[in-house]
Motif scaffolding. Structure first.
Motif, PDB file in Angstrom:
ATOM      1  N   LYS A  47       0.805  -1.231   0.000  1.00 27.55           N
ATOM      2  CA  LYS A  47       0.000   0.000   0.000  1.00 27.55           C
ATOM      3  C   LYS A  47       0.833   1.273   0.000  1.00 27.55           C
ATOM      4  O   LYS A  47       0.351   2.321  -0.446  1.00 27.55           O
ATOM      5  CB  LYS A  47      -0.933  -0.003   1.212  1.00 27.55           C
ATOM      6  CG  LYS A  47      -1.987  -1.091   1.177  1.00 27.55           C
ATOM      7  CD  LYS A  47      -2.871  -1.026   2.417  1.00 27.55           C
ATOM      8  CE  LYS A  47      -3.923  -2.126   2.399  1.00 27.55           C
ATOM      9  NZ  LYS A  47      -4.767  -2.081   3.622  1.00 27.55           N
ATOM     10  N   ASP A  48       2.055   1.228   0.519  1.00 31.46           N
ATOM     11  CA  ASP A  48       2.829   2.457   0.698  1.00 31.46           C
ATOM     12  C   ASP A  48       3.831   2.738  -0.424  1.00 31.46           C
ATOM     13  O   ASP A  48       4.583   3.709  -0.350  1.00 31.46           O
ATOM     14  CB  ASP A  48       3.581   2.417   2.039  1.00 31.46           C
ATOM     15  CG  ASP A  48       2.633   2.516   3.230  1.00 31.46           C
ATOM     16  OD1 ASP A  48       1.480   2.957   3.031  1.00 31.46           O
ATOM     17  OD2 ASP A  48       3.036   2.144   4.343  1.00 31.46           O
ATOM     18  N   PHE A  49       3.833   1.907  -1.465  1.00 33.58           N
ATOM     19  CA  PHE A  49       4.758   2.112  -2.581  1.00 33.58           C
ATOM     20  C   PHE A  49       4.030   2.034  -3.915  1.00 33.58           C
ATOM     21  O   PHE A  49       3.041   1.310  -4.054  1.00 33.58           O
ATOM     22  CB  PHE A  49       5.879   1.068  -2.569  1.00 33.58           C
ATOM     23  CG  PHE A  49       6.785   1.148  -1.382  1.00 33.58           C
ATOM     24  CD1 PHE A  49       7.889   1.993  -1.392  1.00 33.58           C
ATOM     25  CD2 PHE A  49       6.534   0.398  -0.238  1.00 33.58           C
ATOM     26  CE1 PHE A  49       8.724   2.081  -0.290  1.00 33.58           C
ATOM     27  CE2 PHE A  49       7.358   0.476   0.864  1.00 33.58           C
ATOM     28  CZ  PHE A  49       8.463   1.324   0.844  1.00 33.58           C
ATOM     29  N   ALA A  50       4.551   2.778  -4.874  1.00 33.37           N
ATOM     30  CA  ALA A  50       4.090   2.706  -6.254  1.00 33.37           C
ATOM     31  C   ALA A  50       5.183   2.019  -7.073  1.00 33.37           C
ATOM     32  O   ALA A  50       6.255   2.587  -7.263  1.00 33.37           O
ATOM     33  CB  ALA A  50       3.806   4.097  -6.806  1.00 33.37           C
ATOM     34  N   PRO A  51       4.955   0.803  -7.556  1.00 27.05           N
ATOM     35  CA  PRO A  51       5.955   0.158  -8.401  1.00 27.05           C
ATOM     36  C   PRO A  51       6.203   0.975  -9.669  1.00 27.05           C
ATOM     37  O   PRO A  51       5.256   1.471 -10.285  1.00 27.05           O
ATOM     38  CB  PRO A  51       5.317  -1.193  -8.739  1.00 27.05           C
ATOM     39  CG  PRO A  51       4.276  -1.408  -7.692  1.00 27.05           C
ATOM     40  CD  PRO A  51       3.776  -0.044  -7.347  1.00 27.05           C
ATOM     41  N   VAL A  52       7.461   1.112 -10.036  1.00 25.87           N
ATOM     42  CA  VAL A  52       7.816   1.839 -11.264  1.00 25.87           C
ATOM     43  C   VAL A  52       8.275   0.859 -12.333  1.00 25.87           C
ATOM     44  O   VAL A  52       7.704   0.793 -13.417  1.00 25.87           O
ATOM     45  CB  VAL A  52       8.906   2.893 -10.992  1.00 25.87           C
ATOM     46  CG1 VAL A  52       9.299   3.594 -12.298  1.00 25.87           C
ATOM     47  CG2 VAL A  52       8.408   3.912  -9.970  1.00 25.87           C
ATOM     48  N   SER A  53       9.301   0.062 -12.047  1.00 26.18           N
ATOM     49  CA  SER A  53       9.788  -0.923 -13.017  1.00 26.18           C
ATOM     50  C   SER A  53      10.763  -1.878 -12.362  1.00 26.18           C
ATOM     51  O   SER A  53      11.520  -1.489 -11.467  1.00 26.18           O
ATOM     52  CB  SER A  53      10.485  -0.235 -14.195  1.00 26.18           C
ATOM     53  OG  SER A  53      11.008  -1.183 -15.108  1.00 26.18           O
TER      54      SER A  53
END
Length: 320
Positions: free
Chosen positions: A112-118
């Protein structure tokens, strides 16, 4: 896809709804890329190489900041609690999937606390001993461990680290008895003791040990993957070396704080993908024993959840 579907997909992976004005002005200042380990390990090396590429592509410096500690959670927490504006990123490793299983006191939610980028890379591992060691093969290592119970020591980078899990997997497959773990803050911190033969062996990222293998101060016994590594074609696989069924690799990738605008995440994703496709970068990764690998944010998010589920099944949700 409907606007509602876009919004739901963004929320599912910790991304804010699109902000059409963000990408045009982003970035307007330096970007901080936090590496939660000491210098010299795969995550650090990848961050520095990729950071140079991103600095050129984005027109702003990408500053690498090492924040090791607590099985990489110190650096991860710093990013999780940063402003979701695209200016603080995390170069994470497989601990992101393992720590939630083994640690009950995380101060952030991994999903919930991170946005995956790549995704950025896959990391093969290698069994290494000092060139001073009399051990010259996996078979000799296993024989020594069985004949000297309690006298074998191995390096890791702390609870839940890939090095620890890789060694646990070895012990399970080969039914080895008691061995002594010696934990360090990173691979580079372990290398002096390993090179001096003060610890018996380590299953270390190939990228971290490669310079010492090439210099002759460390001896490679086997790689951890089913295929030999192109940079070290003479090093056998663990299966070839006598450990049937052994297969272990780690991974790395970039996260932003949850709530980072979708278009900023996609801008970063696109530039990371271009950088990882560049022949010169791929060669540098190959030379270090890494495999360059990019992904979409959604693919990375799904991969993370799958890894968490895989290790939960392996470990039974219990601390080793």
């Amino acid at each position: 896809m409907s606007n509602l579907a876009v919004l739901l997909a963004a929320v599912a992976f910790g991304l804010a709804a699109p902000d059409l004005g963000a990408q045009g002005s982003y970035p307007s200042k330096p970007i901080k890329l936090i590496v939660p380990v000491t210098t010299g390990g795969p995550s650090d090396l990848v961050a520095r190489i990729l950071g140079d590429k991103l600095s050129s592509a984005l027109g702003k410096p990408v500053i690498i900041e090492n924040r090791p500690g607590a099985s990489q959670t110190v650096g991860a927490e710093a990013v999780a609690k940063s402003d979701p504006d695209g200016y603080t990123l995390l170069q994470a490793a497989a601990n992101m999937a393992i720590n939630p299983i083994l640690m009950n006191d995380l101060r952030y939610d991994t999903v919930k606390d991170f946005a995956p980028v790549s995704l950025t890379h896959l990391t093969p591992y290698v069994f290494v001993v000092s060139e001073k060691s009399p051990i010259k093969s996996i078979a000799e290592l296993l024989k020594y461990a069985r004949e000297n119970p309690g006298k074998v020591s191995y390096g890791t980078t702390g609870p839940g680290s890939p090095q620890l899990l890789a060694t646990m997997l070895l012990a399970q497959i080969t039914s080895l008895g008691q061995m002594t773990e010696v934990a360090y803050k990173g691979s580079s911190a372990a290398h002096p003791d390993l090179i001096s033969d003060r610890i018996t062996f380590m299953i270390d990222p190939l990228a971290a040990s490669a310079p010492h293998i090439r210099s002759g101060s460390l001896r490679a016994l086997a790689v951890s993957t089913p295929q030999r590594n192109a940079s070290f074609p003479n090093v056998p696989t663990s299966v070839e070396a006598g450990v049937p069924g052994y297969d272990f690799a780690s991974w790395g990738g970039i996260f932003a704080p949850a709530g980072t605008p979708r278009d900023i995440v996609m801008r970063l994703n696109g530039e990371i993908g271009k950088a990882l496709a560049a022949p010169d970068l791929r060669k540098r990764f190959d030379d270090m024993g890494l495999v360059a690998k990019s992904s979409s944010p959604e693919e990375f998010g799904s991969f993370l959840v799958a890894e968490m589920n895989r290790w939960k099944a392996v470990l039974g949700g219990k601390k080793p």
